[in-house]
Design a protein around this motif. Structure first.
Motif, mmCIF file in Angstrom:
data_model
loop_
_atom_site.group_PDB
_atom_site.id
_atom_site.type_symbol
_atom_site.label_atom_id
_atom_site.label_comp_id
_atom_site.label_asym_id
_atom_site.label_seq_id
_atom_site.Cartn_x
_atom_site.Cartn_y
_atom_site.Cartn_z
ATOM 1 N N ASN A 142 37.214 37.137 60.157
ATOM 2 C CA ASN A 142 38.574 37.013 60.603
ATOM 3 C C ASN A 142 39.326 37.268 59.075
ATOM 4 O OD1 ASN A 142 37.697 36.273 63.045
ATOM 5 N ND2 ASN A 142 37.599 34.280 62.780
ATOM 6 N N GLU A 143 40.700 38.108 59.366
ATOM 7 C CA GLU A 143 41.672 38.068 58.637
ATOM 8 C C GLU A 143 42.523 37.051 58.729
ATOM 9 O OE1 GLU A 143 42.594 40.516 55.240
ATOM 10 O OE2 GLU A 143 40.878 40.736 56.479
ATOM 11 N N ASP A 144 42.634 35.947 57.984
ATOM 12 C CA ASP A 144 43.588 34.931 57.843
ATOM 13 C C ASP A 144 44.341 34.983 56.840
ATOM 14 O OD1 ASP A 144 41.493 33.691 59.711
ATOM 15 O OD2 ASP A 144 40.481 32.762 58.338
ATOM 16 N N VAL A 145 45.903 34.510 57.518
ATOM 17 C CA VAL A 145 46.967 34.459 56.352
ATOM 18 C C VAL A 145 46.845 33.345 55.701
ATOM 19 C CG1 VAL A 145 49.342 34.532 56.529
ATOM 20 C CG2 VAL A 145 48.231 35.923 58.116
ATOM 21 N N ILE A 146 46.851 33.416 54.389
ATOM 22 C CA ILE A 146 46.721 32.188 53.539
ATOM 23 C C ILE A 146 48.159 31.812 52.816
ATOM 24 C CG2 ILE A 146 44.087 32.428 53.130
ATOM 25 C CD1 ILE A 146 44.926 33.733 50.245
ATOM 26 N N GLY A 147 49.039 32.821 52.813
ATOM 27 C CA GLY A 147 50.236 32.673 52.355
ATOM 28 C C GLY A 147 51.447 33.578 52.850
ATOM 29 N N ARG A 148 52.626 33.085 52.693
ATOM 30 C CA ARG A 148 53.706 33.953 53.115
ATOM 31 C C ARG A 148 54.783 34.123 52.194
ATOM 32 N NH1 ARG A 148 52.967 35.764 58.350
ATOM 33 N NH2 ARG A 148 51.896 34.520 59.612
ATOM 34 N N GLY A 149 55.414 34.960 52.010
ATOM 35 C CA GLY A 149 56.249 35.201 50.670
ATOM 36 C C GLY A 149 55.673 34.947 49.303
ATOM 37 N N GLY A 150 56.793 34.932 48.427
ATOM 38 C CA GLY A 150 56.042 34.728 47.035
ATOM 39 C C GLY A 150 56.285 36.104 46.169
ATOM 40 N N ALA A 151 55.370 36.080 44.884
ATOM 41 C CA ALA A 151 55.274 37.345 44.127
ATOM 42 C C ALA A 151 53.954 37.170 43.606
ATOM 43 C CB ALA A 151 56.584 37.199 43.306
ATOM 44 N N MET A 152 53.823 38.237 42.612
ATOM 45 C CA MET A 152 52.662 38.678 41.850
ATOM 46 C C MET A 152 53.058 38.526 40.266
ATOM 47 S SD MET A 152 50.331 41.213 43.758
ATOM 48 C CE MET A 152 51.672 42.322 44.368
ATOM 49 N N CYS A 153 52.292 38.024 39.293
ATOM 50 C CA CYS A 153 52.814 37.928 38.033
ATOM 51 C C CYS A 153 51.673 38.047 37.017
ATOM 52 C CB CYS A 153 53.748 37.039 37.540
ATOM 53 S SG CYS A 153 53.107 35.233 37.685
ATOM 54 N N VAL A 154 51.936 38.311 35.885
ATOM 55 C CA VAL A 154 51.110 38.388 34.616
ATOM 56 C C VAL A 154 51.468 37.125 33.816
ATOM 57 C CG1 VAL A 154 50.108 39.659 32.735
ATOM 58 C CG2 VAL A 154 50.497 40.896 34.891
ATOM 59 N N HIS A 155 50.583 36.473 33.431
ATOM 60 C CA HIS A 155 51.095 35.384 32.436
ATOM 61 C C HIS A 155 49.964 35.178 31.463
ATOM 62 C CE1 HIS A 155 53.035 31.640 30.992
ATOM 63 N NE2 HIS A 155 52.091 31.163 31.204
ATOM 64 N N GLY A 156 50.282 35.495 30.273
ATOM 65 C CA GLY A 156 49.104 35.509 29.274
ATOM 66 C C GLY A 156 48.374 36.595 29.644
ATOM 67 N N ASP A 157 47.126 36.360 29.675
ATOM 68 C CA ASP A 157 45.804 37.139 30.149
ATOM 69 C C ASP A 157 45.188 36.801 31.386
ATOM 70 O OD1 ASP A 157 44.793 34.433 29.638
ATOM 71 O OD2 ASP A 157 43.066 35.217 28.545
ATOM 72 N N GLU A 158 46.145 36.289 32.261
ATOM 73 C CA GLU A 158 45.874 35.714 33.844
ATOM 74 C C GLU A 158 46.764 36.539 34.601
ATOM 75 O OE1 GLU A 158 44.165 31.405 34.006
ATOM 76 O OE2 GLU A 158 46.039 31.892 34.669
ATOM 77 N N PHE A 159 46.261 37.066 35.926
ATOM 78 C CA PHE A 159 47.150 37.724 36.872
ATOM 79 C C PHE A 159 46.976 36.615 37.885
ATOM 80 C CE2 PHE A 159 47.321 40.131 40.816
ATOM 81 C CZ PHE A 159 48.589 40.736 40.630
ATOM 82 N N ILE A 160 48.339 36.435 38.298
ATOM 83 C CA ILE A 160 48.658 35.251 39.292
ATOM 84 C C ILE A 160 49.096 35.518 40.655
ATOM 85 C CG2 ILE A 160 49.777 33.109 39.685
ATOM 86 C CD1 ILE A 160 49.596 32.808 36.500
#
Length: 112
Positions: free
Chosen positions: A42-60
């Motif tokens: 099943n394709e479950d929605v785990i979040g709505r809205g927001g953004a993606m970012c790179v912080h240091g050496d992590e992708f969030i």
């Protein structure tokens, strides 16, 4: 270099750190419409809205006011959907102890 290599170019090394960092920077700041994850078929929605970012050496990936996914850039595997309105992200999620996860992030606006 052969004629065909000059004509078509060499394929990008998608497993290199530089390619993964370039892809992460492309996605940095991209607004998120919603995030889904395939759980038990099943394709479950785990979040709505927001953004993606790179912080240091992590992708969030932040969605619904919380972090839903975080991965080191060196382990990130991100590929755009054919429609161009989202990206499939795979990698070991540092928020869940390094468990390999695959999420689909849908963009707010169509990307060209």
């Amino acid at each position: 270099m052969s004629f065909f290599a000059k004509l078509f170019g060499k394929g990008k090394k998608t497993d290199s750190y530089s390619f993964r960092l370039e892809r992460a920077k492309e996605l940095h700041g991209q607004p998120v419409k919603y995030v889904t994850e395939n759980r038990n078929g099943n394709e479950d929605v785990i979040g709505r809205g927001g953004a993606m970012c790179v912080h240091g050496d992590e992708f969030i990936v932040d969605s619904s006011g919380e972090r839903v996914f975080a991965c080191y850039v060196k382990d990130l595997d991100a590929s755009y959907l054919m429609s161009g309105d989202g990206v499939v992200i795979k990698g070991p999620d540092v928020l869940n102890g390094g468990v390999e996860r695959t999420i689909t992030v849908h963009f707010v606006y169509y990307r060209k």
